[in-house]
Design an enzyme around this catalytic site. Structure first.
Site, PDB file in Angstrom:
ATOM      1  N   ASN A  11     -18.209 -24.540 -34.329  1.00 48.22           N
ATOM      2  CA  ASN A  11     -18.923 -23.473 -35.031  1.00 48.22           C
ATOM      3  C   ASN A  11     -20.408 -23.581 -34.673  1.00 48.22           C
ATOM      4  O   ASN A  11     -21.083 -24.502 -35.122  1.00 48.22           O
ATOM      5  CB  ASN A  11     -18.692 -23.664 -36.543  1.00 48.22           C
ATOM      6  CG  ASN A  11     -19.525 -22.715 -37.379  1.00 48.22           C
ATOM      7  OD1 ASN A  11     -20.137 -21.779 -36.867  1.00 48.22           O
ATOM      8  ND2 ASN A  11     -19.542 -22.963 -38.686  1.00 48.22           N
ATOM      9  N   TRP A  12     -20.875 -22.656 -33.868  1.00 52.79           N
ATOM     10  CA  TRP A  12     -22.272 -22.738 -33.409  1.00 52.79           C
ATOM     11  C   TRP A  12     -23.254 -22.299 -34.488  1.00 52.79           C
ATOM     12  O   TRP A  12     -24.451 -22.447 -34.332  1.00 52.79           O
ATOM     13  CB  TRP A  12     -22.487 -21.861 -32.173  1.00 52.79           C
ATOM     14  CG  TRP A  12     -21.641 -22.197 -30.995  1.00 52.79           C
ATOM     15  CD1 TRP A  12     -20.599 -23.076 -30.936  1.00 52.79           C
ATOM     16  CD2 TRP A  12     -21.759 -21.653 -29.669  1.00 52.79           C
ATOM     17  NE1 TRP A  12     -20.068 -23.099 -29.665  1.00 52.79           N
ATOM     18  CE2 TRP A  12     -20.760 -22.242 -28.864  1.00 52.79           C
ATOM     19  CE3 TRP A  12     -22.614 -20.717 -29.086  1.00 52.79           C
ATOM     20  CZ2 TRP A  12     -20.592 -21.922 -27.520  1.00 52.79           C
ATOM     21  CZ3 TRP A  12     -22.454 -20.406 -27.748  1.00 52.79           C
ATOM     22  CH2 TRP A  12     -21.453 -21.009 -26.972  1.00 52.79           C
ATOM     23  N   LYS A  13     -22.742 -21.688 -35.543  1.00 52.34           N
ATOM     24  CA  LYS A  13     -23.613 -21.134 -36.590  1.00 52.34           C
ATOM     25  C   LYS A  13     -24.644 -20.201 -35.938  1.00 52.34           C
ATOM     26  O   LYS A  13     -24.298 -19.498 -34.995  1.00 52.34           O
ATOM     27  CB  LYS A  13     -24.242 -22.260 -37.420  1.00 52.34           C
ATOM     28  CG  LYS A  13     -23.158 -23.227 -37.911  1.00 52.34           C
ATOM     29  CD  LYS A  13     -23.600 -24.179 -38.962  1.00 52.34           C
ATOM     30  CE  LYS A  13     -22.414 -25.050 -39.358  1.00 52.34           C
ATOM     31  NZ  LYS A  13     -22.703 -25.983 -40.441  1.00 52.34           N
ATOM     32  N   HIS A  98     -16.347 -19.763 -44.890  1.00 56.94           N
ATOM     33  CA  HIS A  98     -17.094 -20.979 -44.555  1.00 56.94           C
ATOM     34  C   HIS A  98     -18.022 -21.331 -45.718  1.00 56.94           C
ATOM     35  O   HIS A  98     -18.539 -20.451 -46.395  1.00 56.94           O
ATOM     36  CB  HIS A  98     -17.896 -20.768 -43.266  1.00 56.94           C
ATOM     37  CG  HIS A  98     -18.587 -22.028 -42.830  1.00 56.94           C
ATOM     38  ND1 HIS A  98     -19.805 -22.397 -43.327  1.00 56.94           N
ATOM     39  CD2 HIS A  98     -18.196 -23.020 -41.984  1.00 56.94           C
ATOM     40  CE1 HIS A  98     -20.142 -23.570 -42.795  1.00 56.94           C
ATOM     41  NE2 HIS A  98     -19.189 -23.960 -41.978  1.00 56.94           N
ATOM     42  N   GLU A 100     -21.022 -22.096 -45.930  1.00 56.40           N
ATOM     43  CA  GLU A 100     -22.335 -21.417 -45.950  1.00 56.40           C
ATOM     44  C   GLU A 100     -22.188 -19.965 -46.384  1.00 56.40           C
ATOM     45  O   GLU A 100     -23.083 -19.404 -47.016  1.00 56.40           O
ATOM     46  CB  GLU A 100     -23.001 -21.554 -44.579  1.00 56.40           C
ATOM     47  CG  GLU A 100     -23.539 -22.966 -44.386  1.00 56.40           C
ATOM     48  CD  GLU A 100     -23.386 -23.529 -42.994  1.00 56.40           C
ATOM     49  OE1 GLU A 100     -23.339 -22.760 -42.016  1.00 56.40           O
ATOM     50  OE2 GLU A 100     -23.301 -24.769 -42.883  1.00 56.40           O
ATOM     51  N   GLU A 170     -13.246 -28.443 -45.508  1.00 58.73           N
ATOM     52  CA  GLU A 170     -14.619 -28.870 -45.231  1.00 58.73           C
ATOM     53  C   GLU A 170     -15.334 -29.162 -46.550  1.00 58.73           C
ATOM     54  O   GLU A 170     -15.876 -28.250 -47.191  1.00 58.73           O
ATOM     55  CB  GLU A 170     -15.377 -27.763 -44.495  1.00 58.73           C
ATOM     56  CG  GLU A 170     -14.796 -27.432 -43.136  1.00 58.73           C
ATOM     57  CD  GLU A 170     -15.864 -26.789 -42.248  1.00 58.73           C
ATOM     58  OE1 GLU A 170     -16.189 -27.392 -41.221  1.00 58.73           O
ATOM     59  OE2 GLU A 170     -16.371 -25.728 -42.605  1.00 58.73           O
ATOM     60  N   GLY A 176     -23.136 -30.916 -42.392  1.00 59.02           N
ATOM     61  CA  GLY A 176     -24.528 -30.993 -41.953  1.00 59.02           C
ATOM     62  C   GLY A 176     -25.318 -32.108 -42.616  1.00 59.02           C
ATOM     63  O   GLY A 176     -26.542 -32.133 -42.566  1.00 59.02           O
ATOM     64  N   SER A 215     -19.632 -33.051 -40.612  1.00 56.64           N
ATOM     65  CA  SER A 215     -20.251 -34.165 -39.895  1.00 56.64           C
ATOM     66  C   SER A 215     -19.295 -34.900 -38.945  1.00 56.64           C
ATOM     67  O   SER A 215     -19.346 -36.122 -38.810  1.00 56.64           O
ATOM     68  CB  SER A 215     -20.916 -35.140 -40.878  1.00 56.64           C
ATOM     69  OG  SER A 215     -21.945 -34.483 -41.586  1.00 56.64           O
ATOM     70  N   GLY A 236     -19.673 -28.571 -36.450  1.00 52.58           N
ATOM     71  CA  GLY A 236     -20.904 -27.784 -36.421  1.00 52.58           C
ATOM     72  C   GLY A 236     -21.909 -28.428 -35.474  1.00 52.58           C
ATOM     73  O   GLY A 236     -21.826 -28.290 -34.257  1.00 52.58           O
ATOM     74  N   GLY A 237     -22.841 -29.192 -36.052  1.00 50.65           N
ATOM     75  CA  GLY A 237     -23.957 -29.772 -35.283  1.00 50.65           C
ATOM     76  C   GLY A 237     -23.562 -30.396 -33.951  1.00 50.65           C
ATOM     77  O   GLY A 237     -24.193 -30.123 -32.919  1.00 50.65           O
TER      78      GLY A 237
HETATM   79  P1  PGA Z   1     -21.261 -30.014 -39.344  1.00 47.84           P
HETATM   80  O1  PGA Z   1     -20.757 -28.563 -39.755  1.00 47.84           O
HETATM   81  O2  PGA Z   1     -20.315 -30.551 -38.312  1.00 47.84           O
HETATM   82  O3  PGA Z   1     -22.656 -29.813 -38.801  1.00 47.84           O
HETATM   83  O4  PGA Z   1     -21.243 -30.851 -40.580  1.00 47.84           O
HETATM   84  C1  PGA Z   1     -19.376 -28.277 -39.890  1.00 47.84           C
HETATM   85  C2  PGA Z   1     -19.184 -26.843 -40.302  1.00 47.84           C
HETATM   86  O5  PGA Z   1     -20.029 -26.305 -41.021  1.00 47.84           O
HETATM   87  O6  PGA Z   1     -18.193 -26.182 -39.911  1.00 47.84           O
END
Ligand code: PGA
Length: 251
Positions: A11-13, A98, A100, A170, A176, A215, A236-237
């Site tokens: 997920n590149w956000k 998600h 967020e 998640e 994050g 994470s 994500g990151g």
């Molecule tokens: P993260 O994000 O790996 O940066 O914790 C995961 C996600 O939000 O899907």
């Protein structure tokens, strides 16, 4: 260890536009050879999807999706992405609910349900994300919160459609933050999700991939993938660095 083909989803956000993506894909594609024993999915920003797709013409092993769609497929909804248009643009998967979206944009479980239905209607696969906050975990409410998000999110799909979804667990406190759930923590919740899916649609639910996210890194991915009922990861990151992402996709 799961019996399903692992799913590695990135997920590149809100990162990497059509210009930046070229160097990223040069590095990632050179480091990750096509493999048939896993599913790799990338979720770039919607504005970068066309560039990613054109770069992946020779790499059908890598699938793409979008990070969100609106509950309606067309009309006067300035600024929103539509499932109809996402499918037309070549998306095969859509992240729904998600953390967020839920916690920054106030999305509800009912909206997740409507979005899952729209995504399925347009022939794509919803990746329904569920997870508890730290306060909910500390109050012992993890199971109840996750099951409510799961059951409501899937409530507008028939059984066959439910068997075609992907679920991502998640925990909000792990996203994050650098604070990953242990493989045991992940398995505990994944077993609860699996049981609820089996209760909902029967044995076919054993083929629904349940991903862990929060994470995930090149260092911890193997232990997570080895955990009971963990069929893949949503990253994500760590997927923004092509070398880490290639390591994760090769795990
Ligand atoms: P993260 O994000 O790996 O940066 O914790 C995961 C996600 O939000 O899907």
């Amino acid at each position: 260890m799961a019996h399903l083909k692992p799913v590695l989803a990135g997920n590149w956000k809100m990162n990497q536009g059509p210009t930046a993506v070229n160097a990223y894909l040069d590095a990632f594609l050179a480091a990750h050879a096509a493999r048939t024993d896993r599913t790799v999915i990338m979720f770039p920003p919607a504005l970068t999807l066309a560039t990613v797709r054109s770069r992946l013409k020779e790499r059908p092993d890598i699938r793409v999706g979008v990070q969100n769609v609106h509950t309606e497929e067309k009309g006067a909804f300035t600024g929103e992405n539509s499932a109809l248009i996402a499918a037309d643009a070549g998306a095969h998967f859509v992240l729904v609910g998600h953390s967020e979206r839920r916690h920054v944009f106030g999305e509800t479980d009912v909206e997740s349900a409507k979005k899952c239905a729209k995504v399925v209607e347009h022939g794509m696969v919803p990746v329904l994300c569920v997870g508890e906050t730290i306060e909910q975990r500390e109050h012992g409410d993890t199971e109840q919160v996750v099951l409510h998000q799961l059951r409501t999110g899937l409530s507008m799909l028939d059984h066959e459609a439910v068997r075609g979804v992907i679920v991502a667990y998640e925990p909000v406190w792990a996203i994050g933050t650098g604070r990953t759930a242990t493989p045991d923590d992940a398995s505990t919740v994944h077993r609860v999700i699996r049981a609820a899916l089996v209760e909902l649609v029967g044995d076919g639910a054993r083929d629904i991939p349940i991903l862990y996210g929060g994470s995930v890194t090149a260092t911890n991915v193997k232990a997570l993938l080895a955990a009971d009922e963990v069929d893949g990861v949503l990253v994500g990151g760590a997927c923004l660095d092509p070398a880490s992402w290639a390591t994760i996709c090769g795990a």
